[in-house]
Design an enzyme around this catalytic site. Sequence first.
Site, mmCIF file in Angstrom:
data_model
loop_
_atom_site.group_PDB
_atom_site.id
_atom_site.type_symbol
_atom_site.label_atom_id
_atom_site.label_comp_id
_atom_site.label_asym_id
_atom_site.label_seq_id
_atom_site.Cartn_x
_atom_site.Cartn_y
_atom_site.Cartn_z
ATOM 1 N N TYR A 85 0.681 -1.218 -0.228
ATOM 2 C CA TYR A 85 -0.123 0.017 -0.193
ATOM 3 C C TYR A 85 0.842 1.116 -0.466
ATOM 4 C CZ TYR A 85 -4.939 -1.633 0.031
ATOM 5 O OH TYR A 85 -6.169 -1.662 0.010
ATOM 6 N N ARG A 119 -1.091 -1.434 -18.372
ATOM 7 C CA ARG A 119 -2.562 -0.620 -18.872
ATOM 8 C C ARG A 119 -2.600 -0.233 -17.667
ATOM 9 N NH1 ARG A 119 -6.717 -2.243 -21.617
ATOM 10 N NH2 ARG A 119 -5.476 -3.534 -22.543
ATOM 11 N N THR A 165 -4.150 6.909 -21.532
ATOM 12 C CA THR A 165 -4.057 6.077 -21.176
ATOM 13 C C THR A 165 -2.239 5.692 -21.545
ATOM 14 O OG1 THR A 165 -4.454 4.297 -23.363
ATOM 15 C CG2 THR A 165 -5.992 5.170 -21.513
ATOM 16 N N GLU A 213 -0.562 4.588 -0.265
ATOM 17 C CA GLU A 213 -1.480 5.750 -0.323
ATOM 18 C C GLU A 213 -1.017 7.079 -0.122
ATOM 19 O OE1 GLU A 213 -5.283 5.574 1.603
ATOM 20 O OE2 GLU A 213 -5.813 4.115 0.654
ATOM 21 N N LYS A 241 -1.695 2.077 -24.981
ATOM 22 C CA LYS A 241 -1.928 1.680 -26.165
ATOM 23 C C LYS A 241 -1.080 2.665 -27.572
ATOM 24 C CE LYS A 241 -6.956 3.869 -25.808
ATOM 25 N NZ LYS A 241 -6.961 4.234 -24.366
ATOM 26 N N ASP A 292 -7.883 14.726 -24.557
ATOM 27 C CA ASP A 292 -7.568 13.306 -24.101
ATOM 28 C C ASP A 292 -7.024 12.568 -25.257
ATOM 29 O OD1 ASP A 292 -7.377 11.084 -23.781
ATOM 30 O OD2 ASP A 292 -9.551 10.930 -23.097
HETATM 31 N N1 DSN Z 1 -12.365 1.597 -25.460
HETATM 32 C C1 DSN Z 1 -10.839 1.916 -25.923
HETATM 33 C C2 DSN Z 1 -10.940 2.220 -27.380
HETATM 34 O O1 DSN Z 1 -11.207 1.344 -27.971
HETATM 35 O O2 DSN Z 1 -10.693 2.884 -27.741
HETATM 36 C C3 DSN Z 1 -10.666 3.618 -25.969
HETATM 37 O O3 DSN Z 1 -11.176 3.589 -24.257
#
Ligand code: DSN
Length: 415
Positions: A55, A236, A227, A57, A230, A201
């Site tokens: 933990y 992730r 994120t 925090e 990607k 974003d």
């Molecule tokens: N759901 C994702 C996508 O496939 O673009 C984005 O979070």
Amino acid sequence: MSIILKNVNEVDSEVSEILDLEEKRQKFKINLIASENYASTAVMETQGSLMTNKYAEGYPGKRYYGGCEYHDMVENLAIERAKKLFGAEHVNVQPHSGTQANMAIYFAMLDVGDTIMSMNLSHGGHLSHGSPVNFTGKYFDIVSYEVDKETQTLNFDTLRDLALKHQPKLIIAGASAYPREIDFAAFREIADEVGAYFLADIAHIAGLVIAGLHKSPIPYADFVTTTTHKTLRGPRGGMIMCKKEYAEKVNRMVFPGIQGGPLMHAIAAKAVAFKEAMSDNFMKYQKQIVINAKTLANELMINGFDLVSGGTDNHLMLADLIKTGITGKEAEETLGNVGIIVSRSTIPFETRSPFVTSGIRLGTPAVTTRGMKEEEMKLIADWVTKSLNNIENATIQNEILSAVEGLCTQFPLFK
Ligand code: DSN
């Protein structure tokens, strides 16, 4: 037995078997899902490491638990590397996901009922930007912008009119299914004109931004969320970048506002991914993603497919299937049966439900990680075409399935 978790079989043969099956799926299918990638074994090892047993925090130097000295070190590394990669003033690496990164910004900067202006989900926007079925649609007043009917791209005159009319407190740029470059400077101008905060974003395009293949929003946006799994090809998870003046508010909203203990194994893996993203290889990889996407898009158009906006500038494209007579769901299923994995997608001015849709989204980050280049994109475009043109022909579908497996064998994963 799975290459990653060698001990699982001894403890749990059922999960071990599932891991084996998933390993085979990843190795022998062509993944064209635009939001997915294959993290390196270094990233996966770190994410599966002993850093999960803690933990932590709070933030580095200000934790609510003892024994966090190494967690401070790794979180600081992740933060410093992210700052350097993106040129950001402040970074928070704790969000568990992109949606939680966005949630932190909304709850830090807005009051319930405030107006957010963002891209319509069926025109390419993201669920967490204001869909009625998401918390955003329930807690905030959402004004959606759409793409232009003619060009199927963003029209900044329309966007400006909408902003002037609705006076949003926050404007969001960014999408899950938009194949063109986004003009962040134009968004900033509109935000300034109406006195709105501006959030970019960049979940889909973060890798391209690092490599300078898509203009960075950092000089223009108050907040940038992403994120890390990607085009960035990390574990992730999510991340927030913002101007220094908002650092305190944003940090306090991530923890203790909307999250408890940070996932320190994921944060350590983010640090590893950011180190990988500083390499020349990563820059070459990003360039190839874009070359591959352009090649795949051109070949699909040569083969008769309509692509939304007539092509792509980034890592993804949207095939509009209306004139083919098949739905996105049918296309996704048909291609899935020949080992080509795509996601059904709504297209601008969609008439079908989001479960059925009239399009498919195809992206090149994952196949590019395998080392595939232009020649392979041409093969894939031909297989997609042949499969969708011969849905009822089992012989043709089986031939394509074998060819797909053959190509995957030539481009092994997890070497
Ligand atoms: N759901 C994702 C996508 O496939 O673009 C984005 O979070």
